[in-house]
Design an enzyme around this catalytic site. Structure first.
Site, PDB file in Angstrom:
ATOM      1  CE1 TYR B 124      -3.570   2.384   0.092  1.00  0.00           C
ATOM      2  CE2 TYR B 124      -2.268   3.561   1.792  1.00  0.00           C
ATOM      3  CZ  TYR B 124      -3.497   3.383   0.936  1.00  0.00           C
ATOM      4  OH  TYR B 124      -4.220   4.683   0.986  1.00  0.00           O
ATOM      5  CG  ASN B 209      -5.412   7.462   6.256  1.00  0.00           C
ATOM      6  OD1 ASN B 209      -5.743   6.426   6.502  1.00  0.00           O
ATOM      7  ND2 ASN B 209      -6.271   8.105   5.354  1.00  0.00           N
ATOM      8  CD  GLN B 255      10.753  11.525  12.149  1.00  0.00           C
ATOM      9  OE1 GLN B 255      11.678  11.343  11.660  1.00  0.00           O
ATOM     10  NE2 GLN B 255       9.504  11.199  11.772  1.00  0.00           N
ATOM     11  CG  HIS B 258       7.652  12.588   8.255  1.00  0.00           C
ATOM     12  ND1 HIS B 258       7.492  12.356   7.055  1.00  0.00           N
ATOM     13  CD2 HIS B 258       8.929  12.100   8.462  1.00  0.00           C
ATOM     14  CE1 HIS B 258       8.559  11.539   6.754  1.00  0.00           C
ATOM     15  NE2 HIS B 258       9.280  11.647   7.296  1.00  0.00           N
ATOM     16  CD  GLU B 322       9.609   5.578  12.525  1.00  0.00           C
ATOM     17  OE1 GLU B 322       9.334   6.506  13.061  1.00  0.00           O
ATOM     18  OE2 GLU B 322       9.460   5.255  11.296  1.00  0.00           O
ATOM     19  CG  HIS B 323      13.901   7.506  12.241  1.00  0.00           C
ATOM     20  ND1 HIS B 323      12.609   7.703  12.144  1.00  0.00           N
ATOM     21  CD2 HIS B 323      14.152   6.704  10.960  1.00  0.00           C
ATOM     22  CE1 HIS B 323      12.158   7.423  11.078  1.00  0.00           C
ATOM     23  NE2 HIS B 323      12.858   6.710  10.451  1.00  0.00           N
ATOM     24  CG  ASP B 356      14.000   9.188   5.956  1.00  0.00           C
ATOM     25  OD1 ASP B 356      13.707   8.066   6.809  1.00  0.00           O
ATOM     26  OD2 ASP B 356      13.771  10.303   6.457  1.00  0.00           O
ATOM     27  CD  GLU B 410       4.657 -32.550  26.775  1.00  0.00           C
ATOM     28  OE1 GLU B 410       4.018 -32.648  25.569  1.00  0.00           O
ATOM     29  OE2 GLU B 410       5.258 -31.698  27.065  1.00  0.00           O
ATOM     30  CG  HIS B 415       2.122 -37.069  20.498  1.00  0.00           C
ATOM     31  ND1 HIS B 415       1.041 -36.861  20.313  1.00  0.00           N
ATOM     32  CD2 HIS B 415       2.755 -35.816  19.944  1.00  0.00           C
ATOM     33  CE1 HIS B 415       0.543 -35.702  19.818  1.00  0.00           C
ATOM     34  NE2 HIS B 415       1.804 -35.080  19.447  1.00  0.00           N
TER      35      HIS B 415
END
Lengths: 424, 424
Positions: B124, B209, B255, B258, B322-323, B356, B410, B415
């Site tokens: 996207y 968004n 930054q 943005h 993030e950065h 970036d 178990e 098994h």
């Protein structure tokens, strides 16, 4: 087991459909549990222990003496078996460590990744009659290899307020220091939000019932990561006349005994093999303590006869099984055509239970078709890979105008200016 | 930018808090959009294009002639810049390929992992005034290296029903064949469910968004994977007197431009540096076309003065940016103390905008503190790692009794039996 011969592709789509999981109703019941733990902390945990586990606890944390007691309760046989499984799981997951190899993408520009253990991880181990100590190994071993600083284990107590000694023994062996007697959705809430006693974690791992699954899904909305979405366990077996029908039946049954909602599918070109497997299923089923569960699971299961390998591998990739056993003469050709699967077991002598317990691979795998996009748990699940980059004064000259042009065209002029200033 | 000197640890916790995202209201609006696309398919997409993008489309798919036209509309400068970025991103992500190394965990037991590209991925790319063609590179390049079979790109059309030529040019360069004029939550629905025209995918990538973010989160409940949860973009800068104040200010502003919800935090031991940065911020801000946005973002941002490196690295790891830009004399010591961060930029000549756009690292990174448990997008994001294991007749003898003992304990007797039969 129902046998379907050469279904049309539309029928095949239907045959490979999984039952839809209706989570909305479960979520409605889980939301107030999460909220109560968030607001009341430990008090809510004691309350739910009484309400759900039918026990009045004095302490949420497992004590040193309980761990010492567990050691004395475990047979030497089981200790030996766990030690072997531990070693193999440790060997295989250690081999997944990645090296930090800096890459000079251009002169003066160096980029690399570094794997760093997630600092705080929560491991959930379900309760019930059988103690899933194998899951303690499957989650705890990679967590320690990854260098996670805090490993928090939650598991429900029994009516005596005790944890099964096999779980305590294994957790201690792995090096897990913080073990709490909390189960269900309330355990997931405690790990996600933290309480007075239980530390908040950044990622939660482990299987559980529908309440645990719903709780894990809900807390991801609040920033906590989880291992993967869950669904009922399943196996697909691809077998031909080269396969041993008794072995195939035993593998199908080991999946079927997990629960009535387990999925078991056999794909074959050979009607003869399928008939033999069906015969063996009846024979072996009669011997099983959990035969009622297994029988129920088998009722929803099917053997599908297809004409050739291409149809078989297409069906397998379409289904995206959690476990895929291939026991055919040309298995070493077929494995290269596996696109969607969690874990693949090759040949007549590789039962799923080997991977469930002790061969070294992880048994926490994507079910419900998630193998189309998710991997099973591995060392990767316990680390983040942080990227680093370093650019020299010369390097920025080599790349600067490209960045300026791109930033200009994205209309991000401060991005451009951060380069322009460095080129002066 | 607000300056805070030596805050108490309680105040620091507050200072590093991110604004809470209220998704419930947005989800309510997104749910009917998802449902409409699920039930009406393409018709719903045409409807929403008219309602939200204000355009009557004749076709959802971008045509060959539109791509040819795009090529002629892109300047040679931009083509050169994109080619350079493409090469660096390709180099760095190619280096992330992992080898299949079979491991013999015990004699006769061999285990390995194989990376297989996720067959169908959706990318996207948001619309708006600026075309984010850089994101087409960041998602498309690793997807092709991973060997994903189908790459489906959705991006909203403008009022003339067109896609920005820079997006079309870049998508074509990367090798993306299927590009659709669909944006917003309806695009996520189309990728998750498929329509007559748009193929269903297994994993959805890309920024967007709040509606897109909510839609991505909602479709994960229906089995579709997503790259990672999203939040507003953010940068943390650690700088001392060795840093260039103008460079630091330019990074903070790149930054801040943005969006008004961008987060910008400066950590320093030096009051002098912080004052210089504040002076530079004012100066550079005045020159920016997006100064209103950047100014607003800066109002929520802060410079925090701390006493020593330990406090600084603790604050940084607590925030999990993030950065993270580190411009200090001892940067090569500090980078070893980074535990929680998405991407780290080292020294005076490594602006965030390099990562970036063009240095080679990925710009799709964990925001909102998710860097505590999530990695940024990498080649790993586009593959599943399938485990394989093969056990010989000798191998099962070596491991068999351990599996039997564990399965017995178990209480999973089928098994156990799957091994017992193979030991006969």
């Amino acid at each position: 087991m129902q046998i379907v011969v050469n279904p049309s592709s539309a029928t095949l789509v239907d045959l490979l459909k999984r039952p839809t999981l209706e989570m909305a109703e479960i979520e409605k019941r889980v939301i107030p549990i999460l909220a109560q733990v968030k607001h009341e902390g430990d008090a809510a945990l004691y309350h739910f222990a009484k309400a759900f586990d039918k026990v009045e606890l004095n302490n949420l944390a497992v004590s040193e003496s309980e761990i010492e007691e567990a050691k004395s309760l475990i047979s030497e046989d089981l200790k030996t078996a766990i030690a072997l499984a531990y070693k193999n799981i440790h060997t295989f997951h250690s081999s997944q460590k990645s090296k930090e190899t800096p890459v000079e993408t251009m002169a003066g520009i160096t980029c690399w990744r570094k794997s760093v253990g997630i600092q705080k991880v929560g491991l959930y181990i379900p309760g019930g009659t059988a103690p899933l100590f194998s899951t303690v190994l499957m989650l705890g071993v990679p967590a320690t290899i990854a260098g996670c600083e805090q490993l928090i284990l939650c598991t429900p107590p029994n009516k005596e307020g005790k944890i099964h000694p096999a779980i305590l023994y294994t957790a201690n062996l792995v090096g897990i220091k913080q073990i709490f007697k909390v189960g269900g959705a309330q355990a997931i809430a405690a790990l996600a939000y933290g309480t007075e006693t239980i530390p908040q974690v950044y990622k939660i791992f482990g299987p559980g019932n529908q309440y645990v699954t719903a709780a894990k899904s809900l807390v991801t909305k609040e920033g906590v990561a989880i291992d993967m979405p869950a669904g009922p366990s399943e196996v697909m077996v691809i077998a031909d006349d080269w396969a041993n029908a008794a072995f195939v039946a035993s593998d199908l049954l080991s999946q079927a005994e997990h629960g009535v909602d387990s999925q078991v599918i056999l794909l074959s070109k050979s009607v003869d093999l399928v008939n033999k497997v069906n015969f063996e299923l009846e024979k072996q089923l009669a011997q099983l303590p959990r035969k009622d569960i297994a029988q129920k699971a088998l009722e929803n299961s099917r053997a599908i006869i297809l004409s050739n390998d291409e149809e078989i591998m297409n069906a397998s990739n379409q289904y995206a099984p959690e476990h895929l056993i291939i026991a055919t003469e040309n298995v070493h050709e077929l494995i290269h055509k596996v696109i969607n699967a969690g874990s693949v077991f090759i040949g007549n002598y590789t039962p799923e239970s080997a991977g469930d317990y002790a061969s070294g691979t992880n048994h926490t795998l994507p079910t419900n078709g998630y193998a189309r996009s998710y991997s099973g748990v591995s060392l990767d699940s316990f680390v983040k890979k942080i990227t680093f980059q370093e650019i020299t004064k010369e390097g920025i000259k080599n790349i600067g105008s490209a960045i300026e042009t791109m930033a200009h065209n994205e209309e991000l002029f401060a991005h451009k200016n951060a380069v322009t200033l460095r080129l002066l």
